[in-house]
Design a protein around this motif. Sequence first.
Motif, PDB file in Angstrom:
ATOM      1  N   GLY A 168     -10.790  -0.206  -3.538  1.00 11.68           N
ATOM      2  CA  GLY A 168      -9.614  -0.903  -3.024  1.00 11.68           C
ATOM      3  C   GLY A 168      -8.873  -1.643  -4.117  1.00 11.68           C
ATOM      4  N   GLY A 169      -7.543  -1.589  -4.064  1.00  9.51           N
ATOM      5  CA  GLY A 169      -6.742  -2.300  -5.045  1.00  9.51           C
ATOM      6  C   GLY A 169      -6.484  -1.519  -6.314  1.00  9.51           C
ATOM      7  N   LEU A 170      -6.671  -0.200  -6.284  1.00  5.05           N
ATOM      8  CA  LEU A 170      -6.442   0.598  -7.482  1.00  5.05           C
ATOM      9  C   LEU A 170      -5.268   1.559  -7.330  1.00  5.05           C
ATOM     10  CD1 LEU A 170     -10.043   1.503  -8.680  1.00  5.05           C
ATOM     11  CD2 LEU A 170      -8.470  -0.165  -9.621  1.00  5.05           C
ATOM     12  N   ALA A 171      -4.428   1.365  -6.336  1.00  6.07           N
ATOM     13  CA  ALA A 171      -3.269   2.242  -6.165  1.00  6.07           C
ATOM     14  C   ALA A 171      -1.993   1.443  -6.274  1.00  6.07           C
ATOM     15  CB  ALA A 171      -3.323   2.948  -4.809  1.00  6.07           C
ATOM     16  N   THR A 172      -0.952   2.071  -6.779  1.00  6.34           N
ATOM     17  CA  THR A 172       0.357   1.434  -6.868  1.00  6.34           C
ATOM     18  C   THR A 172       1.412   2.380  -6.343  1.00  6.34           C
ATOM     19  OG1 THR A 172       0.748   2.307  -9.065  1.00  6.34           O
ATOM     20  CG2 THR A 172      -0.298   0.157  -8.942  1.00  6.34           C
ATOM     21  N   GLN A 173       2.550   1.824  -6.016  1.00  8.55           N
ATOM     22  CA  GLN A 173       3.656   2.646  -5.570  1.00  8.55           C
ATOM     23  C   GLN A 173       4.940   2.024  -6.083  1.00  8.55           C
ATOM     24  OE1 GLN A 173       4.232   2.901  -1.380  1.00  8.55           O
ATOM     25  NE2 GLN A 173       5.631   4.636  -1.527  1.00  8.55           N
ATOM     26  N   GLY A 174       5.869   2.874  -6.474  1.00 10.42           N
ATOM     27  CA  GLY A 174       7.133   2.376  -6.948  1.00 10.42           C
ATOM     28  C   GLY A 174       7.035   1.892  -8.367  1.00 10.42           C
ATOM     29  N   VAL A 182       0.015  -3.251  -4.832  1.00 11.08           N
ATOM     30  CA  VAL A 182      -1.185  -2.575  -4.350  1.00 11.08           C
ATOM     31  C   VAL A 182      -0.994  -2.096  -2.922  1.00 11.08           C
ATOM     32  CG1 VAL A 182      -3.620  -2.865  -3.773  1.00 11.08           C
ATOM     33  CG2 VAL A 182      -2.696  -3.898  -5.839  1.00 11.08           C
ATOM     34  N   ARG A 183      -1.491  -0.911  -2.639  1.00  9.51           N
ATOM     35  CA  ARG A 183      -1.493  -0.442  -1.257  1.00  9.51           C
ATOM     36  C   ARG A 183      -2.855   0.194  -1.000  1.00  9.51           C
ATOM     37  NH1 ARG A 183       0.459   5.370  -0.679  1.00  9.51           N
ATOM     38  NH2 ARG A 183       0.545   6.170  -2.786  1.00  9.51           N
ATOM     39  N   HIS A 184      -3.293   0.157   0.241  1.00  7.21           N
ATOM     40  CA  HIS A 184      -4.561   0.793   0.611  1.00  7.21           C
ATOM     41  C   HIS A 184      -4.225   2.065   1.361  1.00  7.21           C
ATOM     42  CE1 HIS A 184      -8.821   0.929   1.553  1.00  7.21           C
ATOM     43  NE2 HIS A 184      -8.456   1.338   2.762  1.00  7.21           N
ATOM     44  N   LEU A 185      -4.823   3.193   0.949  1.00  7.91           N
ATOM     45  CA  LEU A 185      -4.519   4.479   1.554  1.00  7.91           C
ATOM     46  C   LEU A 185      -5.570   4.835   2.582  1.00  7.91           C
ATOM     47  CD1 LEU A 185      -3.496   6.243  -1.693  1.00  7.91           C
ATOM     48  CD2 LEU A 185      -2.015   5.724   0.219  1.00  7.91           C
ATOM     49  N   TYR A 186      -5.124   5.454   3.653  1.00 11.46           N
ATOM     50  CA  TYR A 186      -6.026   5.878   4.709  1.00 11.46           C
ATOM     51  C   TYR A 186      -6.063   7.394   4.750  1.00 11.46           C
ATOM     52  CZ  TYR A 186      -5.671   1.048   5.974  1.00 11.46           C
ATOM     53  OH  TYR A 186      -5.705  -0.312   5.928  1.00 11.46           O
ATOM     54  N   GLU A 197      -5.986  -6.061   4.645  1.00 10.85           N
ATOM     55  CA  GLU A 197      -6.185  -7.430   4.180  1.00 10.85           C
ATOM     56  C   GLU A 197      -5.217  -7.774   3.060  1.00 10.85           C
ATOM     57  OE1 GLU A 197     -10.997  -7.471   4.751  1.00 10.85           O
ATOM     58  OE2 GLU A 197     -10.056  -8.978   3.456  1.00 10.85           O
ATOM     59  N   TYR A 198      -4.887  -9.051   2.988  1.00  9.86           N
ATOM     60  CA  TYR A 198      -3.983  -9.548   1.948  1.00  9.86           C
ATOM     61  C   TYR A 198      -4.632  -9.423   0.578  1.00  9.86           C
ATOM     62  CZ  TYR A 198      -1.478 -12.956  -0.933  1.00  9.86           C
ATOM     63  OH  TYR A 198      -0.778 -13.569  -1.949  1.00  9.86           O
ATOM     64  N   LEU A 218      -6.235 -13.064   6.371  1.00  8.42           N
ATOM     65  CA  LEU A 218      -4.832 -12.772   6.106  1.00  8.42           C
ATOM     66  C   LEU A 218      -4.625 -11.261   6.135  1.00  8.42           C
ATOM     67  CD1 LEU A 218      -3.938 -15.294   3.264  1.00  8.42           C
ATOM     68  CD2 LEU A 218      -3.123 -15.300   5.622  1.00  8.42           C
ATOM     69  N   MET A 219      -3.744 -10.789   7.035  1.00 12.40           N
ATOM     70  CA  MET A 219      -3.492  -9.370   7.202  1.00 12.40           C
ATOM     71  C   MET A 219      -2.028  -9.068   6.888  1.00 12.40           C
ATOM     72  SD  MET A 219      -6.492  -8.410   8.113  1.00 12.40           S
ATOM     73  CE  MET A 219      -6.202  -6.716   8.624  1.00 12.40           C
ATOM     74  N   ILE A 220      -1.787  -7.916   6.252  1.00 10.52           N
ATOM     75  CA  ILE A 220      -0.452  -7.496   5.836  1.00 10.52           C
ATOM     76  C   ILE A 220      -0.053  -6.256   6.627  1.00 10.52           C
ATOM     77  CG2 ILE A 220       0.915  -6.601   3.881  1.00 10.52           C
ATOM     78  CD1 ILE A 220       0.264  -9.500   3.618  1.00 10.52           C
ATOM     79  N   ARG A 221       1.227  -6.207   7.054  1.00 15.04           N
ATOM     80  CA  ARG A 221       1.738  -5.013   7.729  1.00 15.04           C
ATOM     81  C   ARG A 221       1.749  -3.846   6.747  1.00 15.04           C
ATOM     82  NH1 ARG A 221       5.644  -8.706   9.282  1.00 15.04           N
ATOM     83  NH2 ARG A 221       7.137  -7.724   7.859  1.00 15.04           N
ATOM     84  N   GLN A 222       1.183  -2.727   7.168  1.00 16.95           N
ATOM     85  CA  GLN A 222       1.096  -1.546   6.318  1.00 16.95           C
ATOM     86  C   GLN A 222       2.073  -0.499   6.847  1.00 16.95           C
ATOM     87  OE1 GLN A 222      -1.144  -1.214   3.608  1.00 16.95           O
ATOM     88  NE2 GLN A 222       0.142   0.533   3.140  1.00 16.95           N
ATOM     89  N   ASP A 223       3.255  -0.406   6.229  1.00 20.55           N
ATOM     90  CA  ASP A 223       4.249   0.537   6.726  1.00 20.55           C
ATOM     91  C   ASP A 223       4.922   1.296   5.583  1.00 20.55           C
ATOM     92  OD1 ASP A 223       5.625  -1.520   5.619  1.00 20.55           O
ATOM     93  OD2 ASP A 223       6.819  -2.003   7.378  1.00 20.55           O
TER      94      ASP A 223
END
Length: 412
Positions: A168-174, A182-186, A197-198, A218-223
Amino acid sequence: MPTHRGWVAVGAGLALWVSARLLGSRDLHMLAVGIVVVPLIATMFVRWSKARLDVRRHLSSARVFPGTRVVVSVTVANRGRSTLPFLLLEDALPPLLGRHARMVVSGIPTRNSETVSYSVVCRQRGRFSLGPLTIYVTDPFGLARANVRVVEGSEVVVYPEVEDIQAGGLATQGSGAGDAAVRHLYRSAAEFYTMREYVHGDDLRRIHWPSVARTRKLMIRQDESTRRAAATVFIDSRSTVLGMAGSPGFEKAISAAASLGRALIRSGFSVSLATANSAPRPVSEALLLETLAGIGAVRMKSVAEVLSGLRGSAVSDTTLAVIGAPPLAGEVPALSRLGSAFGRKLAVFVYPVALSGMSPQGAAEMEGRASAARASLQRTGWQVHLLSPDGTLEDVWRSTSSKKLRAGALSF
């Protein structure tokens, strides 16, 4: 032909015959002749024995991790019209798996079979060939034997040691950098549009307060988009930096690459593997472990050309993981330039030898080189871990994650 025991019997018979002639003993003379003749009869027996065999070798598992015991079963079927004589089976083994396995099968009736087995413990990464299996017909006294069948070998692949870490925490976008991107991929789109999680640096406006109240986290919207994240794992497999294959530093580096690669793949990343003498190629979890099982050290002075190729084929939001020895001062700028073409950048530097096993001067030099490289790379956005051959990546990884969590808590 006679075995070693058979030749000893012949030699003893001849010596006894000479003694009988000197002593003039008729009984001793007859005994000596009998001892000499028995190995000759045994040789004719095994030479004229017509054995029709069907032999199969079966492995309990052909793909294993270090420490696994593999049971090798050999089934011998009698396809002839008479009961089989004594059979001696010898399966050749590589030195790392132990001595050659020897088994005895006797008295198999016609149209019947018998299974014998032995086991080996796979202690070191690599590709090993079991065999060939040689079958000899022998007499009941072991005085003579003849080769009747040779069965080709079977391969056992021993994977590197793999530790359980979280990617977790090893991906980037943009085009962003740092933890804010950081984004978490499913694994599927149905799971993707949800919460996570934040992570330190996320936009606070994206916090989903109802989920915070429900989970007390702390939760972040994943969209974000559902495009699969990519990662490149590079192993500096030069013998001049990590030592030869089988050395503690080299094996620990391979283990670290396997642990990182598997964690990334299981987190949904599309992973490519590159080494000091090979370009990146996509790998699945099975192919990753299989490839790493057979990697050896290469004799190269520089990887500048390989790093240049990695940089030229990089995508801006691809995660990069570099595993090797602490770089020299002149190699750090090349790593920094390589990292500029990627998103998240991770380095695991493995000491070729444990610091405790070096001289005080050598240990101080190696530790200074590693600390200087880590400080320089961290200033350009790298996440750097230092690993001893007798340490575990899991402990180092957990320690770093704990520091990040404490830093995130202090930022509020």
